[in-house]
Design a protein around this motif. Structure first.
Motif, PDB file in Angstrom:
ATOM      1  N   THR A 487       0.831  -1.207   0.000  1.00 39.79           N
ATOM      2  CA  THR A 487       0.000   0.000   0.000  1.00 39.79           C
ATOM      3  C   THR A 487       0.866   1.257   0.000  1.00 39.79           C
ATOM      4  O   THR A 487       0.614   2.209  -0.753  1.00 39.79           O
ATOM      5  N   MET A 488       1.890   1.259   0.840  1.00 40.04           N
ATOM      6  CA  MET A 488       2.780   2.416   0.887  1.00 40.04           C
ATOM      7  C   MET A 488       3.495   2.611  -0.441  1.00 40.04           C
ATOM      8  O   MET A 488       3.586   3.733  -0.968  1.00 40.04           O
ATOM      9  N   LEU A 489       3.991   1.533  -1.018  1.00 44.92           N
ATOM     10  CA  LEU A 489       4.710   1.641  -2.290  1.00 44.92           C
ATOM     11  C   LEU A 489       3.778   2.125  -3.394  1.00 44.92           C
ATOM     12  O   LEU A 489       4.190   2.913  -4.260  1.00 44.92           O
ATOM     13  N   ASN A 490       2.524   1.676  -3.374  1.00 40.84           N
ATOM     14  CA  ASN A 490       1.565   2.148  -4.378  1.00 40.84           C
ATOM     15  C   ASN A 490       1.282   3.635  -4.199  1.00 40.84           C
ATOM     16  O   ASN A 490       1.198   4.383  -5.179  1.00 40.84           O
ATOM     17  N   HIS A 491       1.130   4.071  -2.941  1.00 41.24           N
ATOM     18  CA  HIS A 491       0.890   5.488  -2.679  1.00 41.24           C
ATOM     19  C   HIS A 491       2.078   6.332  -3.137  1.00 41.24           C
ATOM     20  O   HIS A 491       1.894   7.401  -3.747  1.00 41.24           O
ATOM     21  N   VAL A 492       3.271   5.863  -2.844  1.00 41.85           N
ATOM     22  CA  VAL A 492       4.468   6.610  -3.233  1.00 41.85           C
ATOM     23  C   VAL A 492       4.593   6.653  -4.752  1.00 41.85           C
ATOM     24  O   VAL A 492       4.930   7.689  -5.333  1.00 41.85           O
ATOM     25  N   ALA A 493       4.323   5.522  -5.412  1.00 40.77           N
ATOM     26  CA  ALA A 493       4.399   5.497  -6.873  1.00 40.77           C
ATOM     27  C   ALA A 493       3.349   6.422  -7.493  1.00 40.77           C
ATOM     28  O   ALA A 493       3.628   7.139  -8.467  1.00 40.77           O
ATOM     29  N   GLN A 494       2.132   6.420  -6.922  1.00 42.42           N
ATOM     30  CA  GLN A 494       1.086   7.311  -7.430  1.00 42.42           C
ATOM     31  C   GLN A 494       1.462   8.769  -7.198  1.00 42.42           C
ATOM     32  O   GLN A 494       1.246   9.627  -8.071  1.00 42.42           O
ATOM     33  N   ALA A 495       2.030   9.063  -6.027  1.00 41.51           N
ATOM     34  CA  ALA A 495       2.484  10.429  -5.757  1.00 41.51           C
ATOM     35  C   ALA A 495       3.569  10.840  -6.718  1.00 41.51           C
ATOM     36  O   ALA A 495       3.619  11.996  -7.173  1.00 41.51           O
ATOM     37  N   SER A 496       4.435   9.920  -7.083  1.00 42.17           N
ATOM     38  CA  SER A 496       5.503  10.228  -8.031  1.00 42.17           C
ATOM     39  C   SER A 496       4.929  10.545  -9.405  1.00 42.17           C
ATOM     40  O   SER A 496       5.347  11.513 -10.066  1.00 42.17           O
ATOM     41  N   ARG A 497       3.955   9.747  -9.836  1.00 44.50           N
ATOM     42  CA  ARG A 497       3.345  10.003 -11.141  1.00 44.50           C
ATOM     43  C   ARG A 497       2.585  11.333 -11.151  1.00 44.50           C
ATOM     44  O   ARG A 497       2.690  12.117 -12.112  1.00 44.50           O
ATOM     45  N   ASP A 498       1.818  11.588 -10.106  1.00 44.21           N
ATOM     46  CA  ASP A 498       1.064  12.841 -10.037  1.00 44.21           C
ATOM     47  C   ASP A 498       2.001  14.046  -9.993  1.00 44.21           C
ATOM     48  O   ASP A 498       1.736  15.067 -10.639  1.00 44.21           O
ATOM     49  N   ALA A 499       3.071  13.919  -9.223  1.00 42.57           N
ATOM     50  CA  ALA A 499       4.014  15.031  -9.123  1.00 42.57           C
ATOM     51  C   ALA A 499       4.697  15.291 -10.457  1.00 42.57           C
ATOM     52  O   ALA A 499       4.860  16.443 -10.874  1.00 42.57           O
ATOM     53  N   ALA A 500       5.096  14.217 -11.136  1.00 40.62           N
ATOM     54  CA  ALA A 500       5.756  14.380 -12.431  1.00 40.62           C
ATOM     55  C   ALA A 500       4.809  15.024 -13.449  1.00 40.62           C
ATOM     56  O   ALA A 500       5.209  15.887 -14.238  1.00 40.62           O
ATOM     57  N   GLN A 501       3.541  14.596 -13.388  1.00 38.80           N
ATOM     58  CA  GLN A 501       2.560  15.183 -14.307  1.00 38.80           C
ATOM     59  C   GLN A 501       2.313  16.646 -13.979  1.00 38.80           C
ATOM     60  O   GLN A 501       2.189  17.487 -14.876  1.00 38.80           O
ATOM     61  N   ALA A 502       2.244  16.978 -12.690  1.00 37.88           N
ATOM     62  CA  ALA A 502       2.009  18.368 -12.312  1.00 37.88           C
ATOM     63  C   ALA A 502       3.199  19.251 -12.642  1.00 37.88           C
ATOM     64  O   ALA A 502       3.036  20.404 -13.065  1.00 37.88           O
ATOM     65  N   LEU A 503       4.400  18.719 -12.472  1.00 38.79           N
ATOM     66  CA  LEU A 503       5.598  19.524 -12.735  1.00 38.79           C
ATOM     67  C   LEU A 503       5.879  19.676 -14.216  1.00 38.79           C
ATOM     68  O   LEU A 503       6.718  20.495 -14.600  1.00 38.79           O
ATOM     69  N   ALA A 504       5.192  18.887 -15.049  1.00 34.34           N
ATOM     70  CA  ALA A 504       5.373  19.047 -16.490  1.00 34.34           C
ATOM     71  C   ALA A 504       4.902  20.427 -16.961  1.00 34.34           C
ATOM     72  O   ALA A 504       5.408  20.975 -17.945  1.00 34.34           O
ATOM     73  N   SER A 505       3.932  20.989 -16.237  1.00 33.87           N
ATOM     74  CA  SER A 505       3.427  22.326 -16.575  1.00 33.87           C
ATOM     75  C   SER A 505       4.035  23.408 -15.694  1.00 33.87           C
ATOM     76  O   SER A 505       3.557  24.541 -15.687  1.00 33.87           O
ATOM     77  N   ALA A 506       5.077  23.062 -14.919  1.00 31.31           N
ATOM     78  CA  ALA A 506       5.690  24.041 -14.020  1.00 31.31           C
ATOM     79  C   ALA A 506       6.289  25.239 -14.754  1.00 31.31           C
ATOM     80  O   ALA A 506       6.198  26.375 -14.270  1.00 31.31           O
ATOM     81  N   PRO A 507       6.946  25.058 -15.926  1.00 25.49           N
ATOM     82  CA  PRO A 507       7.509  26.241 -16.597  1.00 25.49           C
ATOM     83  C   PRO A 507       6.489  27.319 -16.926  1.00 25.49           C
ATOM     84  O   PRO A 507       6.821  28.498 -16.952  1.00 25.49           O
ATOM     85  N   THR A 508       5.258  26.913 -17.201  1.00 27.70           N
ATOM     86  CA  THR A 508       4.229  27.915 -17.522  1.00 27.70           C
ATOM     87  C   THR A 508       3.365  28.269 -16.311  1.00 27.70           C
ATOM     88  O   THR A 508       2.570  29.208 -16.385  1.00 27.70           O
ATOM     89  N   ALA A 509       3.516  27.510 -15.229  1.00 24.87           N
ATOM     90  CA  ALA A 509       2.677  27.763 -14.052  1.00 24.87           C
ATOM     91  C   ALA A 509       2.968  29.126 -13.450  1.00 24.87           C
ATOM     92  O   ALA A 509       2.050  29.851 -13.047  1.00 24.87           O
ATOM     93  N   LEU A 510       4.242  29.507 -13.408  1.00 30.40           N
ATOM     94  CA  LEU A 510       4.597  30.805 -12.849  1.00 30.40           C
ATOM     95  C   LEU A 510       4.439  31.919 -13.879  1.00 30.40           C
ATOM     96  O   LEU A 510       3.904  32.990 -13.577  1.00 30.40           O
TER      97      LEU A 510
END
Length: 675
Positions: A487-510
């Motif tokens: 469960t922990m590994l799945n949560h961490v993996a999901q957090a990693s995917r969500d973070a990577a997806q969110a940071l893909a738009s970081a250059p235009t976010a600011l």
């Protein structure tokens, strides 16, 4: 060539009387037996059962220990069970020869004893540990031998022969160690050529370090006083490896010298295997006594008859002293190993907690560094300050536009173009370099995420997180301390995917925040609209003043109310007042425009950038923070489990060290005193 057993079956020679020992063995027997237990046997059995219940719910030890505890309880429940003597050693140490010479009494044993003992290890697949019991008929089965040994029958004992290693020199099997732990007396056989240099011998001795009634038999070619040098070396090694403080009640294993070679030669002299040779009783008596086997034989006999099943009164249900000692040893050893396993769990959890704390600290430091790179100078306010020089340049461009191209006197015919003019200037001059710097700085978020992700993966790759508790190679302590969680590994993996997806738009976010606030300057209802409305109002007001004054002057001239010069002056005064009103209204409109741009637009931009920077930093640290949070939850859970087991172990240990008198025993004692 006939074997000695066959030759004995054919030989009906007279038996000689048992040779007397050259020294008294009573003191040696007393020294080889540990002092009586402080706790009553009922307390020991009760504590063993409590410990077994704990190990069933919290498997702190290897699976062999619950079986040993159950066997110790069962053994204590039957005082009539025979005592157990374990003889252990490497195959080339003479352990099998020692067992043979102990059981094959040439003057009293049945001839079938020798025949049965010779066949016990003929099978190459014979087990490491062989149980030898008394029986009227000699019989060899898988792992068990029945021999008509009068000695075993007289002292009411059984013998476990453990011959391990051989050329591989490996330690005994776990099942063999179970036999050693449950034995009442243990003889560790060593060769005089290796003493305790063998790792297998050291392992065996360390496992039996706190066991009472342990003898270390040094097997020499000659057990006469010439072996005293090797015996002193062995005693020195025992003192070095097992200091007296590490032994139970200060009783260290006792070392004795024997010679199975001399004993075998003596038996050969008494009953030669060659028909041409005649028995030599003098050689037998001399070599057999010199081998020290009779002394060891008598030592074991005295110890078992004094404290073994024969010492229990008929009809008594209390176990013998040897059984009590064995049960107490199993309890103490299991508690000691459980405490050691618990300390291993606590150390592993502390190490994992330290790793997570270090990761948390590294995450905080990386987030602060990222926020500084994104322009958050003060973490308390969380605002991204707009550079003063660039804001000054942008406002200067607007001031130049309002001062020249949109001067007050041009407003009457440029007021409708004001929106387009300001939009053009704002688009080109309002914080363009700051916007580009934000795009560049936001790339740092991806680098921070990759850095923290690598550190998080390194922490989760540690055995305590990576190894599943169901993995067979793990020790029981490692299984209980394991923080592996799908469960922990799945949560961490999901957090990693969500973070990577969110940071893909970081250059235009600011940068989008700058674009959004820039568009608000010219958006409907924004500062430019307000400026345009005020300009239109000022122009209309100025035009009204001008038209009213001009109309009044013209009416005065037509009505000849005043002279021409006066009328012209009144008209010019009205025009001047209109121009002054236009200029004054325009200045007030520009002042409000500057305030809106600098406070509302720029201040809102700093707040927007601060919020977005915090969100980006949170996304960059999301994976590591989730790993820390979930890992700390698991550590708290494992710690609570160990603390509960530790409390039970502490109560058992306290009762073992300070036993309470058994109520039934106390009542019996008082009744006896009263009688």
């Amino acid at each position: 060539m006939l074997s000695r057993a066959v030759q004995r079956a054919r030989n009906n020679s007279a038996r000689l009387p048992w040779p007397a020992s050259r020294r008294s063995l009573q003191s040696a027997a007393a020294a080889s037996v540990s002092p009586p237990l402080a706790a009553s046997d009922s307390t020991t059995v009760t504590l063993l059962r409590q410990l077994d219940a704990l190990l069933q719910s919290y498997p702190l030890l290897e699976s062999a220990w619950p079986l040993r505890i159950a066997a110790a309880v069962e053994k204590s429940a039957d005082p009539s069970r025979p005592a157990t003597i374990a003889v252990v050693g490497e195959r080339d140490s003479g352990v099998s020869q020692l067992v043979t010479t102990l059981l094959d009494d040439p003057l009293a044993s049945d001839d079938r004893v020798a025949l049965t003992l010779e066949s016990r290890r003929l099978d190459p697949n014979a087990p490491e540990a062989i149980l030898i019991r008394y029986g009227p008929e000699g019989k060899v089965e898988a792992g068990q031998v029945t021999v008509p040994s009068t000695w075993l029958d007289d002292i009411k004992a059984e013998l476990v022969e453990i011959a391990h290693g051989g050329k591989s020199r490996v330690a005994p099997l776990e099942s063999s160690f179970s036999s050693l732990h449950l034995s009442d007396l243990v003889i560790l056989v060593l060769s005089d050529s290796t003493l305790l240099a063998s790792k297998a011998a050291q392992t065996t001795l360390y496992n039996l370090a706190s066991k009472p009634n342990v003898l270390v038999a040094l097997n020499c070619p000659d057990a006469s006083p010439a072996a005293s040098s090797a015996l002193r070396s062995l005693e020195h090694q025992l003192e070095t490896l097992l200091p007296p403080s590490s032994s139970t009640d200060g009783v260290a294993p006792r070392a004795v010298a024997i010679s199975t070679e001399q004993a075998t030669a003596a038996l050969e002299a008494l009953e030669p295997t060659e028909p041409a040779h005649k028995p030599s009783y003098e050689t037998f008596q001399k070599d057999y006594l010199a081998s020290q086997i009779p002394q060891l034989h008598q030592l074991l006999t005295s110890a078992i008859t004094a404290t073994g099943p024969r010492s229990v009164r008929p009809g008594s249900d209390a176990p013998s002293l040897l059984q009590q000692q064995t049960a107490a040893y199993v309890l103490a050893t299991a508690l000691h190993r459980a405490a050691f396993a618990g300390a291993t769990i606590a150390d592993a959890l502390d190490s994992a907690s330290a790793s997570l704390s270090a990761l948390s600290q590294q995450t905080d430091e990386a987030c602060l560094a990222l926020l500084r790179d994104l322009g958050v100078a003060d973490p308390k306010t969380g605002l991204v300050r707009v550079p003063e020089d660039e804001l000054r340049l942008g406002m200067a461009a607007l001031e130049d536009l309002l001062l020249h191209r949109l001067a007050w006197y041009k407003l009457p015919y440029r007021v409708d173009d004001m929106h387009a003019e300001i939009a053009l200037v704002v688009e080109k001059t309002w914080l363009p370099r700051f916007e580009d710097s934000l795009v560049f700085a936001s790339g740092r978020a991806v680098a921070t995420f990759d850095e923290l992700s690598t550190k998080t993966d390194k922490v989760l790759a540690a055995p305590i997180f990576a190894d599943s508790p169901t993995a067979s190679p793990l020790s029981p302590a490692a299984r209980l301390a394991s923080l592996h969680s799908a469960t922990m590994l799945n949560h961490v993996a999901q957090a990693s995917r969500d973070a990577a997806q969110a940071l893909a738009s970081a250059p235009t976010a600011l940068s989008s925040a700058v674009t959004r606030r820039r568009s608000q300057i010219t958006a409907p209802g924004g500062p430019t609209d307000a400026l345009q409305r005020r300009a239109q109002k000022a122009v209309v007001s100025s035009a009204i003043w001008s038209l009213f004054s001009a109309g009044g002057a013209l009416a005065s001239e037509l009505l000849h109310y005043a002279e021409l010069g006066t009328n012209v002056g009144v008209g010019l005064l009205g025009l001047t007042l209109g121009a002054w009103g236009l200029q004054r209204g325009w200045e007030k409109a520009k002042k409000r425009f500057r305030k809106d741009v600098q406070e509302r637009i720029t201040g809102g931009l700093e707040e927007d950038l601060g919020v977005r920077a915090q969100r980006i930093a949170g996304r960059a640290a999301w994976k590591s923070r989730e790993a820390v949070r979930l890992g700390e939850e698991l550590i708290r859970q494992r710690t609570r489990e160990w603390q509960r087991a530790r409390e039970v172990l502490a109560r058992i240990e306290e009762r073992r060290k300070h036993p309470q008198p058994d109520s039934q025993t106390e009542t019996t004692r008082r009744t006896s005193v009263g009688m």
